[in-house]
Design a protein around this motif. Structure first.
Motif, mmCIF file in Angstrom:
data_model
loop_
_atom_site.group_PDB
_atom_site.id
_atom_site.type_symbol
_atom_site.label_atom_id
_atom_site.label_comp_id
_atom_site.label_asym_id
_atom_site.label_seq_id
_atom_site.Cartn_x
_atom_site.Cartn_y
_atom_site.Cartn_z
ATOM 1 N N THR A 180 0.802 -1.213 -0.101
ATOM 2 C CA THR A 180 -0.040 0.043 -0.074
ATOM 3 C C THR A 180 0.985 1.477 -0.068
ATOM 4 O OG1 THR A 180 -0.294 -0.148 2.390
ATOM 5 C CG2 THR A 180 -1.988 -1.098 1.009
ATOM 6 N N PRO A 181 1.947 1.294 0.703
ATOM 7 C CA PRO A 181 2.499 2.486 0.477
ATOM 8 C C PRO A 181 3.437 2.852 -0.726
ATOM 9 C CG PRO A 181 3.376 1.356 2.678
ATOM 10 C CD PRO A 181 2.404 0.541 1.878
ATOM 11 N N MET A 182 3.255 1.647 -1.542
ATOM 12 C CA MET A 182 3.989 1.490 -3.036
ATOM 13 C C MET A 182 2.810 2.317 -3.696
ATOM 14 S SD MET A 182 4.216 -1.779 -5.559
ATOM 15 C CE MET A 182 2.684 -2.472 -5.168
ATOM 16 N N VAL A 183 1.856 2.462 -3.512
ATOM 17 C CA VAL A 183 0.684 3.279 -4.408
ATOM 18 C C VAL A 183 1.212 4.711 -4.483
ATOM 19 C CG1 VAL A 183 -1.664 4.001 -4.548
ATOM 20 C CG2 VAL A 183 -1.183 1.614 -3.774
ATOM 21 N N ALA A 184 1.340 5.146 -3.060
ATOM 22 C CA ALA A 184 1.696 6.560 -3.172
ATOM 23 C C ALA A 184 3.208 6.818 -3.686
ATOM 24 C CB ALA A 184 1.655 7.147 -1.801
ATOM 25 N N LEU A 185 4.133 5.973 -3.135
ATOM 26 C CA LEU A 185 5.536 6.020 -3.741
ATOM 27 C C LEU A 185 5.345 6.238 -5.126
ATOM 28 C CD1 LEU A 185 8.417 6.229 -2.492
ATOM 29 C CD2 LEU A 185 8.493 3.742 -2.648
ATOM 30 N N THR A 186 5.025 5.220 -5.813
ATOM 31 C CA THR A 186 5.291 4.938 -7.305
ATOM 32 C C THR A 186 4.331 6.251 -8.160
ATOM 33 O OG1 THR A 186 3.043 3.829 -7.399
ATOM 34 C CG2 THR A 186 5.424 2.473 -7.161
ATOM 35 N N ARG A 187 3.617 6.773 -7.491
ATOM 36 C CA ARG A 187 2.833 8.123 -8.082
ATOM 37 C C ARG A 187 3.826 9.350 -7.700
ATOM 38 N NH1 ARG A 187 -0.704 4.463 -7.906
ATOM 39 N NH2 ARG A 187 -2.759 4.498 -9.123
ATOM 40 N N ASN A 188 4.849 9.205 -7.067
ATOM 41 C CA ASN A 188 5.493 10.542 -6.734
ATOM 42 C C ASN A 188 6.904 10.258 -7.209
ATOM 43 O OD1 ASN A 188 4.147 12.499 -4.547
ATOM 44 N ND2 ASN A 188 3.146 10.501 -4.628
ATOM 45 N N VAL A 189 7.787 9.281 -7.145
ATOM 46 C CA VAL A 189 9.028 9.205 -7.639
ATOM 47 C C VAL A 189 9.206 8.214 -8.840
ATOM 48 C CG1 VAL A 189 9.706 9.366 -5.330
ATOM 49 C CG2 VAL A 189 9.509 7.175 -6.075
ATOM 50 N N PRO A 190 10.323 8.225 -9.596
ATOM 51 C CA PRO A 190 10.430 7.380 -10.577
ATOM 52 C C PRO A 190 10.358 6.001 -10.258
ATOM 53 C CG PRO A 190 12.107 9.180 -10.790
ATOM 54 C CD PRO A 190 11.505 9.418 -9.380
ATOM 55 N N ARG A 191 9.898 5.226 -11.288
ATOM 56 C CA ARG A 191 9.651 3.669 -10.758
ATOM 57 C C ARG A 191 10.835 3.014 -10.435
ATOM 58 N NH1 ARG A 191 5.414 1.170 -15.313
ATOM 59 N NH2 ARG A 191 3.758 2.618 -14.973
ATOM 60 N N LYS A 192 12.080 3.141 -10.970
ATOM 61 C CA LYS A 192 13.227 2.563 -10.700
ATOM 62 C C LYS A 192 13.734 2.821 -9.159
ATOM 63 C CE LYS A 192 14.815 0.213 -14.555
ATOM 64 N NZ LYS A 192 13.549 0.420 -15.378
ATOM 65 N N GLN A 193 13.511 3.952 -8.897
ATOM 66 C CA GLN A 193 13.713 4.692 -7.491
ATOM 67 C C GLN A 193 12.655 3.854 -6.791
ATOM 68 O OE1 GLN A 193 14.255 6.869 -9.977
ATOM 69 N NE2 GLN A 193 16.608 6.700 -10.085
ATOM 70 N N ALA A 194 11.588 3.773 -6.838
ATOM 71 C CA ALA A 194 10.612 3.425 -6.120
ATOM 72 C C ALA A 194 10.754 1.755 -5.701
ATOM 73 C CB ALA A 194 9.208 3.371 -6.590
ATOM 74 N N MET A 195 11.329 1.271 -6.873
ATOM 75 C CA MET A 195 11.497 -0.535 -6.680
ATOM 76 C C MET A 195 12.595 -0.698 -5.931
ATOM 77 S SD MET A 195 9.139 -2.459 -7.856
ATOM 78 C CE MET A 195 10.144 -3.905 -8.280
ATOM 79 N N GLU A 196 13.669 0.236 -6.061
ATOM 80 C CA GLU A 196 14.818 -0.036 -5.185
ATOM 81 C C GLU A 196 14.395 0.063 -3.864
ATOM 82 O OE1 GLU A 196 19.114 2.266 -4.528
ATOM 83 O OE2 GLU A 196 17.957 2.757 -6.289
ATOM 84 N N MET A 197 13.689 1.278 -3.494
ATOM 85 C CA MET A 197 13.273 1.380 -2.119
ATOM 86 C C MET A 197 12.445 0.022 -1.662
ATOM 87 S SD MET A 197 12.359 5.450 -1.791
ATOM 88 C CE MET A 197 11.679 5.260 0.033
ATOM 89 N N LEU A 198 11.428 -0.394 -2.496
ATOM 90 C CA LEU A 198 10.552 -1.435 -1.895
ATOM 91 C C LEU A 198 11.368 -2.717 -1.753
ATOM 92 C CD1 LEU A 198 7.604 -0.122 -4.275
ATOM 93 C CD2 LEU A 198 7.506 -0.430 -1.883
ATOM 94 N N LEU A 199 12.065 -2.969 -2.888
ATOM 95 C CA LEU A 199 12.701 -4.291 -2.833
ATOM 96 C C LEU A 199 13.892 -4.495 -1.838
ATOM 97 C CD1 LEU A 199 13.080 -4.753 -6.810
ATOM 98 C CD2 LEU A 199 11.762 -6.251 -4.946
ATOM 99 N N THR A 200 14.749 -3.282 -1.786
ATOM 100 C CA THR A 200 15.998 -3.542 -0.645
ATOM 101 C C THR A 200 15.434 -3.149 0.523
ATOM 102 O OG1 THR A 200 16.563 -0.935 -0.929
ATOM 103 C CG2 THR A 200 17.410 -2.852 -2.507
ATOM 104 N N GLY A 201 14.435 -2.279 0.797
ATOM 105 C CA GLY A 201 14.340 -1.816 2.283
ATOM 106 C C GLY A 201 15.206 -0.859 2.905
ATOM 107 N N ASP A 202 16.036 -0.312 1.978
ATOM 108 C CA ASP A 202 17.068 0.467 2.414
ATOM 109 C C ASP A 202 16.563 1.989 2.753
ATOM 110 O OD1 ASP A 202 18.944 -1.515 2.296
ATOM 111 O OD2 ASP A 202 19.853 -0.478 0.576
ATOM 112 N N THR A 203 17.541 2.339 3.805
ATOM 113 C CA THR A 203 16.958 3.847 4.045
ATOM 114 C C THR A 203 17.622 4.920 3.143
ATOM 115 O OG1 THR A 203 16.620 2.886 6.414
ATOM 116 C CG2 THR A 203 16.698 5.608 5.961
ATOM 117 N N ILE A 204 16.773 5.930 2.811
ATOM 118 C CA ILE A 204 17.554 7.046 1.993
ATOM 119 C C ILE A 204 17.673 8.214 2.774
ATOM 120 C CG2 ILE A 204 16.859 6.144 -0.312
ATOM 121 C CD1 ILE A 204 14.596 8.140 -0.378
ATOM 122 N N ASP A 205 18.565 9.048 2.481
ATOM 123 C CA ASP A 205 18.658 10.183 3.363
ATOM 124 C C ASP A 205 17.769 11.318 2.687
ATOM 125 O OD1 ASP A 205 20.064 10.992 1.198
ATOM 126 O OD2 ASP A 205 21.953 11.033 2.163
#
Length: 272
Positions: free
Chosen positions: A156-181
């Motif tokens: 569900t966070p993916m819905v808002a995320l993919t509507r605000n950031v480029p897909r590759k960056q969204a998938m990176e956040m979703l697949l790795t779970g890494d924190t961005i600054d």
């Protein structure tokens, strides 16, 4: 710039609020993690719905108390229902439906909503930031969608995320779970601006005051059109927005604003 009024409890005390010069500031107050429990989401939704109906409120700011903006859903609350007869299905469904309703309330609100982020925003907390119309964060803030790390993909966070950031960056956040600054969040478009934390509230207030100075009718029309056209094909979007502009042109505020521009004077908005 106006001083910020002190926060006061709203309802359950899970949300604190103040209203100053047309700006409603709502502060999440569910320590230590500002988890989006059922009670907090209900309280926040109620405040947003009331703001939408209040003509004196022109902009809403969503801030948070403590070191975390929001850690997302209340995992202890969710885990506590695994012993239910249905294994928790009904409660899980209620939680996700309420969260989706809350996020859509923000998007559909006829007033702009600005996220004021100071700290960590994770999972549904990151979703909350992405759902707001604008977002400003301190330079020490961080963001992540770490559900994959605990076996629960942030769908569900993916819905808002993919509507605000480029897909590759969204998938990176979703697949790795890494924190961005904060700077990375700004670079990918999750937030509009990053500033030192001591200037965060002032920066957000400046944004809010700029918007308050506009015609409330025009802002409402523009926000609604922005989200509606974003889901359309190019041709349909132009057809729809052309109609929106014609109706907007016929409004009293458009007549006043255009006349004021020609006359080189400040406009007087009526919201009509």
């Amino acid at each position: 710039m106006a001083d910020i009024a002190p926060f006061a409890p709203a309802g359950s005390g899970l949300v604190l609020k103040t209203v100053e010069n047309g700006v409603l500031r709502l502060m999440l107050n569910n320590p230590p993690a500002n988890a989006l429990s059922i009670a907090l989401m209900q309280a926040l939704r109620a405040e947003l719905e009331a703001a939408g109906a209040d003509p004196d409120i022109r902009v809403v700011v969503l801030a948070a108390a403590g070191k975390l903006y929001s850690a997302g859903h209340d995992l202890k609350e969710l885990q506590g229902h695994r012993g239910d007869a249905d294994g928790g299905r009904a409660f899980f469904s209620r939680t996700m439906e309420l969260c989706a309703d809350l996020m859509q309330t923000i998007v559909n609100l006829p007033k702009p909503v600005i996220a004021e982020v100071d700290g960590l925003a994770t999972a549904a907390g990151c979703q909350l930031v992405a759902s707001c119309d604008l977002a400003v964060c301190s330079d020490t803030s961080h963001f992540c969608t770490p559900g994959v790390n605990i076996g629960l993909f942030c769908s569900t966070p993916m819905v808002a995320l993919t509507r605000n950031v480029p897909r590759k960056q969204a998938m990176e956040m979703l697949l790795t779970g890494d924190t961005i600054d904060a700077s990375t969040a700004r670079e990918i478009g999750l937030v509009n601006r990053v500033c030192p934390r001591q200037y965060l509230t002032q920066t957000v207030q400046k944004y809010a005051e700029l918007i308050v100075a506009k015609s409330p009718l025009t802002v409402r029309i523009g926000k609604e059109a922005f989200y509606r056209q974003a889901e359309m094909s190019l041709s349909d979007a132009y057809d729809y927005t052309a109609g929106v502009m014609v109706e907007n042109m016929l409004a009293r505020d458009a007549d006043e604003g255009m006349g004021a521009f020609i006359d080189k004077r400040a406009p007087h908005w009526t919201g009509e």
